[in-house]
Design an enzyme around this catalytic site. Structure first.
Site, PDB file in Angstrom:
ATOM      1  N   CYS A 129       0.815  -1.231   0.000  1.00  0.00           N
ATOM      2  CA  CYS A 129       0.000   0.000   0.000  1.00  0.00           C
ATOM      3  C   CYS A 129       0.841   1.270   0.000  1.00  0.00           C
ATOM      4  CB  CYS A 129      -0.937   0.014   1.201  1.00  0.00           C
ATOM      5  SG  CYS A 129      -2.026  -1.393   1.248  1.00  0.00           S
ATOM      6  N   HIS A 279      -3.802   7.055   1.757  1.00  0.00           N
ATOM      7  CA  HIS A 279      -4.038   5.705   1.248  1.00  0.00           C
ATOM      8  C   HIS A 279      -5.436   5.272   1.661  1.00  0.00           C
ATOM      9  CE1 HIS A 279      -3.882   1.539   0.432  1.00  0.00           C
ATOM     10  NE2 HIS A 279      -3.822   1.185   1.699  1.00  0.00           N
ATOM     11  N   ASN A 309     -10.081  -1.029  -1.010  1.00  0.00           N
ATOM     12  CA  ASN A 309      -8.631  -0.834  -0.949  1.00  0.00           C
ATOM     13  C   ASN A 309      -7.999  -1.456  -2.195  1.00  0.00           C
ATOM     14  OD1 ASN A 309      -5.900  -0.824  -0.380  1.00  0.00           O
ATOM     15  ND2 ASN A 309      -6.085  -1.692   1.673  1.00  0.00           N
TER      16      ASN A 309
END
Ligand code: UT7
Length: 352
Positions: A129, A279, A309
């Site tokens: 990520c 993020h 995500n």
């Protein structure tokens, strides 16, 4: 002075929308069953994560991560008014590579039609990520030293093929979606120290490595691949594992710290920054970061509610989404902070 400029931005998500209501009824092939496969529900998912839906690529063997990357890359190149043949470097971040090796950047290079050119270096980076900020730091260093002049930075993920569609995998499975985001970066001559990519920071703490991981195999062992897809005990390695609470706490801490450091080290305040793009792992993480770091609410951009995500893709995907909605404009200054498996984290300040 040479500084790094964002020349183009693009993103791509697959067409199939998978809602929270559909998730409990999906099997591992993404086929909707009559009976519930996983005990989860829209209320739990929305309350704990803020996610309402995500996108899934077809699960018929026709789509790989490099295909998602290709669509985002084409759009970023068009936005930069460049051709694939102009690129001299590709940096690709993914945790769902097409195959174990070689890296996915070379598959993307071939799909872009520039495999024969030999003038385009290919890097895969493995910062999950945090890949966008890590990749931006690499690209910025390459450009400022004159090493490369046209860099394609891509984050692409095909999560939906590698999630566990049952109760054991539900904590992870509900979070992730498929998608890709890309940026084209190049040099500019300027005396303005605030122009272009102004700041990047990248951090890691390997003591959190097994708080969020996907093994697939262990090279230390023989046989290094030891699973039987039909054996529940032994197929565990095929799916991501997470200590959600530890990841959550560390994500808030890492993103708050790196955001505050970015402002302190550049001397900027929120009046100098148009957008905060965190993020996209969990809306609750982002809300906590915004609260603790005292970030103005109207500067925060999220897409987790409808894309979930998408790991390495979240930051360029979110910026591009809000640019298409007319909110983000060329020339806006963005502060982005990220956190991911590793643990890895960091922040960047750049002008679009
Ligand atoms: O980019 C980095 C990637 N990942 C992250 O940043 C994720 C960070 N962590 C999180 O987002 C949260 O920890 C989760 C959303 C994963 C979980 O939320 P939580 O508030 O930490 O819940 P929990 O793990 O404490 O689980 C609470 C309950 C448990 O049941 P019991 O033991 O209380 O009976 C879980 O088994 O919720 C259960 N549960 C679920 N229930 C329905 C776990 N997953 C699900 C689910 N649906 N999908």
């Amino acid at each position: 002075m040479i500084r790094t400029k964002v020349l183009g931005l693009g993103s791509y998500v697959p067409d199939r929308v998978v809602t929270n209501e559909e998730i409990p009824f999906l099997d591992g092939r993404h086929v909707r069953q009559q009976t519930q496969q996983t005990e989860t529900n829209d209320q739990w998912i929305q309350q704990r994560t803020g996610i309402k839906e995500r996108r899934y690529a077809p699960n018929d063997g026709s789509v790989a991560t490099s295909d998602l990357a290709l669509e985002a890359a084409k759009r970023a190149l068009a936005d930069a008014h460049l051709q694939a043949g102009d690129l001299d470097c590709i940096i690709l971040g993914t945790l769902s590579p097409d195959i174990h090796f070689p890296g996915t950047a070379v598959f993307l290079q071939k799909k872009l039609g520039i495999a024969q050119s030999t003038n385009c270096a290919c890097f895969d980076i493995r910062q999950q990520c945090s890949a966008f900020v890590y990749g931006l730091q690499m690209a910025d260093a390459f450009i400022r030293t004159g090493m490369y002049k046209r860099i394609l930075l891509v984050g692409a993920e095909l999560h939906s093929h590698a999630l566990e569609y049952n109760n054991r995998g539900r904590d992870v499975m509900v979070l992730f979606g498929d998608g890709a985001g890309a940026m084209v970066l190049g040099p500019m001559e300027t005396d303005d120290p605030r122009a272009g990519v102004m700041y990047t920071s990248a951090h890691a703490d390997g003591s959190g490595a097994l708080d969020l991981y996907l093994k697939i195999f262990e090279i230390a062992k023989l046989p290094y691949l030891d699973y039987d897809a039909t054996d529940r005990e032994r197929n565990e390695f095929m799916y991501p594992k997470m200590d959600g609470k530890r990841v959550f706490l560390n994500a808030v801490r890492g993103m708050v710290m790196s955001t505050q450091a970015a402002l302190a080290k550049t001397g900027l305040g929120w009046d100098d920054v148009q957008w905060f793009v965190p993020h996209q792992a969990n809306l609750r993480i982002n809300e906590k970061v915004v609260e603790v770091a005292k970030i103005p609410h109207d500067k925060v951009l999220n897409t987790i509610q409808f894309y979930g995500n998408t790991t390495a893709a979240t930051v360029p995907l979110t910026i591009d989404y809000w640019r298409q909605q007319g909110k983000v404009k060329r020339g806006d200054r963005i502060l982005s902070s990220v956190f991911g498996s590793g643990f890895t984290w960091g922040a960047a300040i750049f002008t679009l």
